[in-house]
Design a protein around this motif. Structure first.
Motif, PDB file in Angstrom:
ATOM      1  N   ALA A 176       0.834  -1.207   0.000  1.00  0.00           N
ATOM      2  CA  ALA A 176       0.000   0.000   0.000  1.00  0.00           C
ATOM      3  C   ALA A 176       0.870   1.258   0.000  1.00  0.00           C
ATOM      4  N   ARG A 177       1.946   1.230   0.766  1.00  0.00           N
ATOM      5  CA  ARG A 177       2.870   2.378   0.773  1.00  0.00           C
ATOM      6  C   ARG A 177       3.495   2.571  -0.607  1.00  0.00           C
ATOM      7  N   LEU A 178       3.880   1.473  -1.240  1.00  0.00           N
ATOM      8  CA  LEU A 178       4.499   1.554  -2.562  1.00  0.00           C
ATOM      9  C   LEU A 178       3.519   2.114  -3.593  1.00  0.00           C
ATOM     10  N   ALA A 179       2.258   1.724  -3.484  1.00  0.00           N
ATOM     11  CA  ALA A 179       1.254   2.220  -4.415  1.00  0.00           C
ATOM     12  C   ALA A 179       1.071   3.732  -4.274  1.00  0.00           C
ATOM     13  N   ASP A 180       1.157   4.228  -3.040  1.00  0.00           N
ATOM     14  CA  ASP A 180       0.991   5.665  -2.811  1.00  0.00           C
ATOM     15  C   ASP A 180       2.224   6.464  -3.213  1.00  0.00           C
ATOM     16  N   ALA A 181       3.411   5.942  -2.878  1.00  0.00           N
ATOM     17  CA  ALA A 181       4.641   6.705  -3.080  1.00  0.00           C
ATOM     18  C   ALA A 181       5.279   6.487  -4.444  1.00  0.00           C
ATOM     19  N   ALA A 182       5.056   5.321  -5.053  1.00  0.00           N
ATOM     20  CA  ALA A 182       5.616   4.975  -6.363  1.00  0.00           C
ATOM     21  C   ALA A 182       7.120   5.270  -6.446  1.00  0.00           C
ATOM     22  N   PRO A 183       7.952   4.610  -5.621  1.00  0.00           N
ATOM     23  CA  PRO A 183       9.399   4.858  -5.674  1.00  0.00           C
ATOM     24  C   PRO A 183       9.975   4.441  -7.027  1.00  0.00           C
ATOM     25  N   VAL A 184      11.018   5.154  -7.446  1.00  0.00           N
ATOM     26  CA  VAL A 184      11.600   4.902  -8.770  1.00  0.00           C
ATOM     27  C   VAL A 184      12.919   4.151  -8.688  1.00  0.00           C
ATOM     28  N   ASP A 185      13.398   3.887  -7.482  1.00  0.00           N
ATOM     29  CA  ASP A 185      14.669   3.190  -7.342  1.00  0.00           C
ATOM     30  C   ASP A 185      14.685   2.411  -6.025  1.00  0.00           C
ATOM     31  N   PRO A 186      15.685   1.523  -5.858  1.00  0.00           N
ATOM     32  CA  PRO A 186      15.769   0.748  -4.613  1.00  0.00           C
ATOM     33  C   PRO A 186      15.891   1.609  -3.361  1.00  0.00           C
ATOM     34  N   ALA A 187      16.460   2.811  -3.491  1.00  0.00           N
ATOM     35  CA  ALA A 187      16.600   3.694  -2.329  1.00  0.00           C
ATOM     36  C   ALA A 187      15.233   4.088  -1.779  1.00  0.00           C
TER      37      ALA A 187
END
Length: 260
Positions: free
Chosen positions: A128-139
Motif C-alpha cells: 500500500a505504501r508503494l502504491a501511494d509513493a511509487a518509488p523509482v529506485d531501490p533507495a
C-alpha cells in the motif's frame, strides 16, 4: 469428526500429551507426523514450508485460528518466547488445548505461523505504501520498507519477540529450527528477501536475480542488526539509528544493484 479420527490424543490423555509437548523438543508418535499434502508453497520462493496440522476452512475455525495467533502475540509481549507455552496460549485464546493442537503440532509451528502472518501483513502494508509513493529506485523502496517495519515494531503485539522469525538470541525449548520458520528450504531472511524481490518488481529486475536475492538478504541482515540496536533502549526506536539504518541499506543497494 472425533479427536481420535484425526490423530489427536483423546480427552483423557490431554494432560500427559501437553506435558510431553512442553518438555520435549518434538512430540512423538502421530503428533510429529504431518502429511506433505498439507504443506504450503510460497509463490515467491517456490519452496515448501512446514504446514500447520489443519488449515482452517470454515469461518468458525478461521476465527479460532486467528484468536490463537492473537493470544500467542499478546503473551509474547508479557512472557517472551522462551517462557511461552501452548497451554497458556490456549487459555488466553479461550479455546480447549485440543483445538490448538488440531491446528499446530507444537510451539514451533505456532511461532512459525505467527511469523508467517506477520510477513504477510507487512508485505500488504508495504504494498500500500508503494502504491501511494511509487518509488523509482531501490533507495525509495528501502525507506518505505524500513518505515513500515518500524511502524509494526511499535504497534503490532508480539512483533518485538517474533517478527519474521525469532527476534531474540535465545532459542526457546520446543523450537528445533528457528532459522527456517518461514520456509523449510531457505533461511528466514532469504525467504523475506525473495518476497521483497517479488514485491519490488521492476526495481529489482536488472542483473542476475540470484545475485539480487543475495544482495537483499545481506541488506536485511544489516538492517536487522541496526534496528535491533535502535530498539534496544528505546521502545519506539532511536530515530538517529533508524535513519542510519536507511542510509546504510541505501548505500549498499546503490553499490550492488545496477541502475535500470
Amino acid at each position: 469428526m472425533s479427536e481420535r479420527s484425526i490423530g489427536v490424543p483423546p480427552a483423557e490423555g490431554w494432560g500427559r500429551f501437553v506435558e510431553a509437548c512442553e518438555l520435549r523438543e518434538a512430540p512423538a508418535g502421530p503428533v510429529a507426523k504431518v502429511s506433505d499434502a498439507g504443506a504450503v508453497r510460497h509463490a515467491a520462493t517456490g519452496r515448501t514450508t512446514p504446514p500447520v496440522r489443519r488449515r482452517p476452512v470454515q469461518q468458525r475455525s478461521q476465527e479460532r485460528y486467528g484468536r490463537i495467533l492473537d493470544a500467542c502475540a499478546g503473551l509474547l509481549d508479557q512472557v517472551g518466547a522462551t517462557a511461552l507455552t501452548t497451554k497458556e496460549v490456549a487459555q488466553r485464546a479461550q479455546v480447549p488445548i485440543g483445538t490448538l493442537y488440531q491446528f499446530f503440532a507444537g510451539k514451533e509451528d505456532l511461532l512459525a505461523a505467527l511469523a508467517g502472518r506477520n510477513l504477510d501483513r507487512y508485505l500488504q502494508r508495504l504494498d500500500a505504501r508503494l502504491a501511494d509513493a511509487a518509488p523509482v529506485d531501490p533507495a525509495g523502496f528501502t525507506d518505505l520498507a524500513v518505515e513500515e517495519f518500524v511502524a509494526m515494531k511499535r504497534a503490532v503485539p508480539g512483533f518485538g519477540q517474533v517478527d519474521f522469525g525469532l527476534a531474540g538470541p535465545a532459542v526457546p525449548t520446543g523450537v528445533r529450527d528457528d532459522l527456517h520458520l518461514l520456509d523449510a528450504g531457505v533461511d528466514n531472511n532469504t525467504a523475506v528477501a525473495l518476497r521483497l524481490q517479488a514485491l519490488g518488481g521492476e526495481l529489482f529486475h536488472a542483473g542476475d536475480p540470484v545475485a539480487t536475492t543475495l544482495t537483499l538478504r545481506v541488506a536485511l541482515e544489516a538492517a536487522d542488526a541496526v534496528l535491533k540496536l535502535a530498539f534496544r533502549s528505546d521502545p519506539d526506536g532511536d530515530p538517529t539509528l533508524i535513519a542510519e539504518c536507511k542510509r546504510l541499506v541505501r548505500g549498499y543497494l546503490a553499490q550492488q544493484l545496477p541502475a535500470r
